[in-house]
Enzyme design. Structure first.
Site, short mmCIF file in Angstrom:
data_model
loop_
_atom_site.label_atom_id
_atom_site.label_comp_id
_atom_site.label_asym_id
_atom_site.label_seq_id
_atom_site.Cartn_x
_atom_site.Cartn_y
_atom_site.Cartn_z
N SER A 144 43.54 40.94 46.25
CA SER A 144 44.73 41.80 46.38
C SER A 144 44.40 43.11 47.04
CB SER A 144 45.34 42.14 45.02
OG SER A 144 45.37 41.05 44.19
N ASN A 155 45.72 49.92 39.68
CA ASN A 155 46.42 50.52 38.53
C ASN A 155 45.39 51.08 37.57
OD1 ASN A 155 46.07 47.37 38.12
ND2 ASN A 155 46.05 48.27 36.08
N SER A 195 38.68 38.11 38.16
CA SER A 195 37.96 37.26 39.12
C SER A 195 36.53 37.76 39.26
CB SER A 195 38.67 37.30 40.49
OG SER A 195 38.58 38.60 41.06
N HIS A 241 48.75 35.72 47.87
CA HIS A 241 47.42 35.16 48.11
C HIS A 241 47.64 34.12 49.21
CE1 HIS A 241 45.29 36.46 44.18
NE2 HIS A 241 46.42 37.15 44.28
N ARG A 267 41.86 32.03 46.66
CA ARG A 267 41.03 32.15 45.47
C ARG A 267 41.68 31.37 44.34
NH1 ARG A 267 39.38 38.04 44.54
NH2 ARG A 267 37.16 37.56 44.47
N THR A 268 40.89 30.59 43.65
CA THR A 268 41.37 29.93 42.43
C THR A 268 40.92 30.78 41.27
OG1 THR A 268 41.25 27.75 43.45
CG2 THR A 268 41.28 27.82 41.06
N HIS A 269 41.88 31.23 40.46
CA HIS A 269 41.54 32.10 39.34
C HIS A 269 41.23 31.29 38.09
CE1 HIS A 269 43.44 35.20 41.89
NE2 HIS A 269 42.64 36.03 41.23
N GLU A 316 45.17 43.67 29.69
CA GLU A 316 44.57 44.01 28.40
C GLU A 316 45.54 44.80 27.52
OE1 GLU A 316 43.21 44.71 31.45
OE2 GLU A 316 42.16 42.81 31.28
I1 8IG Z 1 45.26 44.13 40.33
O1 8IG Z 1 44.57 46.13 34.77
C1 8IG Z 1 44.66 44.06 38.44
N1 8IG Z 1 44.02 43.00 37.97
N2 8IG Z 1 42.40 42.26 33.68
N3 8IG Z 1 43.49 44.22 34.22
C2 8IG Z 1 43.01 43.01 34.57
N4 8IG Z 1 43.14 42.50 35.79
C3 8IG Z 1 43.77 43.26 36.70
C4 8IG Z 1 44.28 44.52 36.41
C5 8IG Z 1 44.13 45.03 35.10
N5 8IG Z 1 44.85 45.01 37.53
#
Ligand code: 8IG
Length: 274
Positions: free
Chosen positions: A41, A237, A214, A73, A94-96, A195
């Site tokens: 991203s 973020n 990832s 993606h 990408r495979t998460h 989280e």
């Molecule tokens: I973009 O705040 C992104 N991916 N775990 N936490 C987690 N994955 C993320 C976050 C985040 N922001």
């Protein structure tokens, strides 16, 4: 839903990666790639900036790859001719881990990249930042990781040293290009939920600076395959509870898009210096 050969427990993931690499060589007309990049991203435009794209393949035409689970993606593999004459394989598919297809599917692109000949693996992602000073849009070099997925791409008694997993040599090159680049410890959680604030405090307490979904599992597979790894996160973020406002996927995507031109140009300059 079409089946994926990696889902057969009797399959050999390295043989399937070799098959995929041979298909990439055939479809791109490029015998060997030198560098591979997974663009997460916010990093996608780097593909256009690093060199001349000589072939673009829908990822689902290659053995073991799946359709992207997420809009934003791209789901393509691109072969790019760098100004140096080196060849880069750009993985936009990408495979998460949170997709639940298992870790073999997660690391297939990395194993395939290694099988195409790539000796450098550049892994990028969008992540939540735990340091208050990292405003959304800040790129951060990954110096190490904490893998909280409780899983591994390694199978059986495969003991791989992960000291210096995120190559100090490559990080030094990146910081020569951009001395203001901060470094941080990336923590991979399973997701797909973000989280809780308490979990973010736990990650902070154990030494993590970034939270994401990832990269850590992919980096382990890259090291197993003998590749040198460069990892970079875009802080899209502040992690939950670090900022007063709740996280929204739309905002995460938006800050990624805003930062994209700047960080993609930075990544292109780093790739040119490798
Ligand atoms: I973009 O705040 C992104 N991916 N775990 N936490 C987690 N994955 C993320 C976050 C985040 N922001």
């Amino acid at each position: 839903m079409s089946s994926n050969p990696l889902d057969d427990p009797a399959a050999d993931p390295f043989a399937l990666a070799a098959t995929a690499a041979a298909e990439i060589a055939e479809k791109t007309g490029v015998e060997r790639h030198d560098i591979a990049l997974t663009l997460g991203s916010g990093w996608g435009s780097a593909a256009d900036l690093i060199g001349e794209t000589t072939a673009t393949i829908p990822a689902n035409e290659i053995t073991g790859f799946s359709k992207p689970a997420l809009v934003g993606h791209t789901g393509t593999l691109r072969s790019v001719l760098l100004p140096s004459g080196k060849r880069a394989l750009v993985i936009g598919a990408r495979t998460h881990y949170y997709e639940g297809h298992g870790v073999r599917r997660v690391v297939h692109s990395v194993r395939t990249a290694a099988a195409t000949g790539a000796s450098t693996m550049i892994l990028t992602n969008g992540a939540g930042g735990i340091r208050e000073t990292w405003a959304p849009g800040t790129p951060v070099l990954i110096s190490d990781h904490i893998n909280l997925t409780a899983d591994s791409p390694l199978e059986g008694a495969t003991f791989i040293d992960l000291t210096d997993l995120y190559s100090a040599r490559l990080r030094a090159i990146a910081r020569q290009i951009e001395p203001s680049l901060d470094e941080g410890v990336y923590t991979q959680l399973r997701g797909p939920h973000y989280e809780t604030p308490a979990e973010v405090q736990m990650v902070k307490a154990i030494g993590g600076h970034l939270v994401g979904m990832s990269t850590a599992l992919e980096a382990i597979a890259a090291r197993e395959a003998g590749m040198e790894v460069l990892g970079m996160s875009l802080v899209t973020n502040l992690a939950a509870g670090i900022s007063a406002t709740p996280l929204s996927h739309a905002e995460v995507i938006e800050s990624g898009q805003l930062a994209e031109p700047v960080i993609s140009a930075l990544l292109a300059r780093i790739v040119a210096a490798l």
